[in-house]
Write an enzyme that holds these catalytic residues in place. Structure first.
Site, short mmCIF file in Angstrom:
data_model
loop_
_atom_site.label_atom_id
_atom_site.label_comp_id
_atom_site.label_asym_id
_atom_site.label_seq_id
_atom_site.Cartn_x
_atom_site.Cartn_y
_atom_site.Cartn_z
N GLN A 134 -34.41 23.43 40.89
CA GLN A 134 -34.51 22.19 41.52
C GLN A 134 -33.46 22.13 42.78
O GLN A 134 -32.30 22.30 42.92
CB GLN A 134 -34.16 21.10 40.91
N CYS A 136 -38.28 16.63 39.43
CA CYS A 136 -37.57 17.48 38.27
C CYS A 136 -38.81 17.44 37.01
O CYS A 136 -39.18 18.92 36.68
CB CYS A 136 -36.10 17.12 36.74
N HIS A 150 -33.55 12.31 32.22
CA HIS A 150 -34.60 14.00 33.06
C HIS A 150 -35.26 14.39 32.38
O HIS A 150 -35.65 14.30 31.20
CB HIS A 150 -33.40 14.93 33.56
N ASN A 192 -34.56 23.39 31.30
CA ASN A 192 -34.10 22.44 32.20
C ASN A 192 -35.09 22.93 34.14
O ASN A 192 -34.23 23.94 34.20
CB ASN A 192 -32.93 22.38 32.72
N TRP A 215 -33.50 22.57 36.52
CA TRP A 215 -32.65 22.86 37.52
C TRP A 215 -32.00 24.18 37.48
O TRP A 215 -31.75 24.51 38.01
CB TRP A 215 -30.89 21.97 36.75
#
Length: 515
Positions: free
Chosen positions: A98, A104, A260, A284, A286
């Site tokens: 990200q 997200c 998140h 995740n 990220w």
């Protein structure tokens, strides 16, 4: 309204006169990819999209400071690396991380999308290249409120100091994630319009399918079996953590991020100390940052399972993906979204197929916007849909005590920019009705009859859905806004396990489903 069983939902939802399907999508903003490409190649031009130009408005407000915004330079991939590629060594959730926009929810859904090649190929045309017939023009497909659209973009990407500021690939030569994000930003209105959301929104837009939302604070008794079957079917799964009292994106001591979105990427049952332990794998978007509790990458518990299971499951690297128990999943995550082409997996087999009906309607202030049932004088003005549910037969009858109908109500926006859309509080009520009554039910009916089912709460989100157990009989579905005299369009989707006939009280039709 087409005949369909739910395996044809992805093609038939909805498509008018052959248009709006994945194979023949509508042209978003009336831009024709093939014609634009042909023109650019014939004129030896590099395409620049005048409908989503490389400027500050395309980035939008609130995600970059004025100082950073002034430093943005829009560059094509060929100006960033000497040998750009659309895809490098296949497509994977580990391809990207990200960037500076809070999407997200979109990227978690993109991670889930990489597990389903058939669906992925419809969203991301994989034949696109930088070395053959290249003119700086790319396209992607999304389902948007009743139809599939083909979205054209140029490949100018926002950078600061020669680095992408939004989603970026782990391999600097790979650009499908950045171009996919730009195409969806165009659909939303700008990159800033992608700030904040839930995975369900992107999951539905990737599939045109059925969305099932599970509140993990009140999980169904067979949740584990449901997740396992979803993982084995053509389903995409996302989940989210609660917001908490502090700001979003706060990393908790256990490694999870508050408020998140994550993707669910796997399930596994292991033997630990002679007992079965149920594990869920989560990713995740990220691309880093992981759970630190039991069964995390560094957990000593992995040394207690068989070498085969450890070899199959454990990957010790900071790639954002980790395992945790079902109990910890329920404890630390707030919701689970499953988006599928068809909810057949809920039955654990293919013996009983679900059937789908799909309708578009509208509430109009002063005529068909009666508000919720708390408005007895006007509630009857809302659109009404009669549903006849017949007895389950054969293998389906063996599951007659389970939920056999899923209702989804989705409101359609009246503005292009996602951040400007003001979702109304929407819901629906269902009433048992007489087989002999014809025409629209008057106000008197609703003062003497109570709903047999309804949405648990009115939600000011894009979609509200309920999973129901309906006995054989005839019912009336009344979709409504909470307050009267509010104008909006909606999509009502009815999925049923039994033979189901639906008619709208404004214009009557019957849907005959087949397996």
């Amino acid at each position: 309204v087409p005949y369909m069983n739910c395996w044809t939902l992805i093609e038939a939802r909805h498509g008018k006169d052959g248009f709006g399907t994945p194979e023949n999508p509508e042209r978003f903003l009336n831009q024709d990819y093939q014609q634009l490409k042909k023109y650019c190649l014939s004129q030896h031009l590099r395409y620049i999209d005048d409908m989503f130009p490389p400027d500050h408005q395309t980035i939008g407000e609130g995600i970059l400071s004025p100082q950073d915004l002034a430093r943005v330079t829009w560059l094509r991939p060929g100006k960033l690396v000497p040998d750009p590629s659309f895809v490098v060594d296949g497509i994977s959730r580990f391809d990207f991380g990200q960037g500076m926009v809070g999407d997200c929810w979109f990227l978690a859904s993109a991670g889930a999308l990489t597990f389903q090649n058939y669906i992925l190929g419809q969203v991301v045309p994989l034949e696109q290249r930088f070395d053959v017939d290249y003119c700086g023009l790319f396209h992607f497909r999304f389902w948007r409120f009743g139809q599939w659209v083909d979205v054209v973009i140029d490949d100018k990407l926002p950078t600061i100091n020669g680095r992408l500021i939004f989603v970026h690939s782990k391999d600097p030569n790979e650009f499908w994630p950045a171009l996919l994000e730009k195409a969806y930003a165009k659909v939303c209105g700008s990159y800033a319009d992608m700030n904040a959301g839930t995975p369900a929104e992107a999951l539905v837009d990737f599939t045109g399918g059925v969305h099932i939302c599970i509140n993990l604070s009140e999980p169904p008794p067979m949740l584990w079996d449901m997740i396992c079957r979803a993982g084995q079917s053509k389903s995409l799964m996302g989940c989210g953590t609660p917001q908490g009292e502090t700001s979003a994106n706060t990393v908790l001591p256990n490694g999870l991020v508050q408020g998140h979105a994550y993707a669910v990427t796997g399930v596994k049952e292991l033997i630990y100390q002679g007992q079965k332990v149920r594990l869920i794998r989560v990713w995740n978007p990220w691309g880093q940052g992981e759970w630190k509790g039991d069964w995390s990458d560094q957990s000593p518990l992995w040394q207690t399972v068989s070498p085969q299971d450890r070899e199959m499951c454990l990957s010790v690297r900071n790639d954002g993906e980790f395992w945790l128990t079902l109990e910890d999943f329920l404890r630390f995550y707030s919701d689970l979204d499953i988006c599928c082409l068809c909810p057949d997996f809920l039955d654990g087999g293919n013996s009983c197929h679900w059937k789908t009906s799909y309708y578009e309607g509208r509430w109009i202030a002063g005529t068909t916007a009666g508000g919720c049932i708390n408005n007895p004088d006007s509630f009857w003005c809302n659109p009404q849909y009669r549903v006849k549910v017949e007895d389950l037969v054969g293998e389906c009858a063996k599951t007659s005590g389970e939920n056999n109908m899923l209702l989804s109500l989705m409101q359609k926006p009246d503005k292009r920019n996602r951040r400007l859309v003001k979702n109304l509080f929407i819901g629906f009520s269902i009433f048992k009705v007489s087989l002999f009554h014809r025409g629209k039910f008057p106000a008197a009916f609703f003062t003497t009859n109570r709903p047999v089912a309804q949405t648990k709460t009115f939600v000011n989100g894009r979609e509200v859905m309920e999973f129901l157990n309906m006995t054989a009989g005839e019912y009336l579905i009344v979709p409504c806004t909470f307050n009267p005299n509010q104008t909006a369009s909606f999509i009502l989707t009815v999925l049923a396990k039994a033979e189901t006939h639906v008619q709208n009280t404004f214009f009557i039709f019957t849907i005959i489903h087949s397996n």
